[in-house]
Design a protein around this motif. Structure first.
Motif, PDB file in Angstrom:
ATOM      1  N   PHE A  62       0.828  -1.200   0.000  1.00  0.00           N
ATOM      2  CA  PHE A  62       0.000   0.000   0.000  1.00  0.00           C
ATOM      3  C   PHE A  62       0.869   1.259   0.000  1.00  0.00           C
ATOM      4  CE2 PHE A  62      -2.863   3.200   1.741  1.00  0.00           C
ATOM      5  CZ  PHE A  62      -3.983   2.976   0.949  1.00  0.00           C
ATOM      6  N   ASP A  63       1.944   1.231   0.784  1.00  0.00           N
ATOM      7  CA  ASP A  63       2.854   2.374   0.861  1.00  0.00           C
ATOM      8  C   ASP A  63       3.612   2.577  -0.449  1.00  0.00           C
ATOM      9  OD1 ASP A  63       4.340   4.496   2.171  1.00  0.00           O
ATOM     10  OD2 ASP A  63       6.013   3.082   2.280  1.00  0.00           O
ATOM     11  N   ALA A  64       4.045   1.486  -1.062  1.00  0.00           N
ATOM     12  CA  ALA A  64       4.888   1.599  -2.252  1.00  0.00           C
ATOM     13  C   ALA A  64       4.099   1.902  -3.517  1.00  0.00           C
ATOM     14  CB  ALA A  64       5.688   0.310  -2.437  1.00  0.00           C
ATOM     15  N   SER A  65       2.908   1.318  -3.650  1.00  0.00           N
ATOM     16  CA  SER A  65       2.193   1.484  -4.919  1.00  0.00           C
ATOM     17  C   SER A  65       0.691   1.693  -4.740  1.00  0.00           C
ATOM     18  CB  SER A  65       2.449   0.270  -5.812  1.00  0.00           C
ATOM     19  OG  SER A  65       2.049  -0.910  -5.175  1.00  0.00           O
ATOM     20  N   GLN A  66       0.315   2.367  -3.690  1.00  0.00           N
ATOM     21  CA  GLN A  66      -1.070   2.719  -3.424  1.00  0.00           C
ATOM     22  C   GLN A  66      -2.002   1.507  -3.458  1.00  0.00           C
ATOM     23  OE1 GLN A  66       0.802   4.663  -5.707  1.00  0.00           O
ATOM     24  NE2 GLN A  66       1.342   5.873  -3.920  1.00  0.00           N
ATOM     25  N   GLY A  67      -1.500   0.357  -3.012  1.00  0.00           N
ATOM     26  CA  GLY A  67      -2.332  -0.823  -2.855  1.00  0.00           C
ATOM     27  C   GLY A  67      -2.438  -1.728  -4.059  1.00  0.00           C
TER      28      GLY A  67
END
Length: 111
Positions: A62-67
């Motif tokens: 979620f942090d790296a690629s918006q989920g």
């Protein structure tokens, strides 16, 4: 940051996440060797570990690629696990080799 820079940052986050997840499991395995466990306790520990791992990786995705699950996040996680596994394997082999040398040929300790 450009699209490639964002993907590279996400890959590195995944790589280190994979290393973290594998490192925690190695610690659990070491703890099991030190303190004997029965099957029920091992199952409970594994359930808690996988529950933690699922939440941890979900938060990292979620942090790296918006989920959204991207192939480079999955590949980065797997590569992080494989990298740490290889490093710890080499380290273990070197430690065993040093231990054997210290014990000498007859199995007695070297003074």
């Amino acid at each position: 940051m450009s699209g490639l820079g964002i993907e590279t940052a996400a890959f590195l986050k995944a790589f280190f996440s994979g290393m973290t997840v594998y490192g925690i499991y190695v610690c659990i395995r070491i703890f099991r060797k030190i303190v004997p466990h029965n099957g029920v306790v091992v199952s409970i520990e594994d359930f808690i570990y996988w529950l933690f791992t699922g939440f941890y990786l979900f938060l990292k995705i979620f942090d790296a690629s918006q989920g959204t699950i991207r192939w480079y996040f999955v590949a980065g996680t797997a590569m992080g696990v494989l990298f740490l596994s290889a490093v710890l394997s080499k380290t273990g082999k070197m430690c065993r080799k040093i231990h054997r040398k210290r014990q000498g040929k007859g199995g007695k300790g070297v003074d």
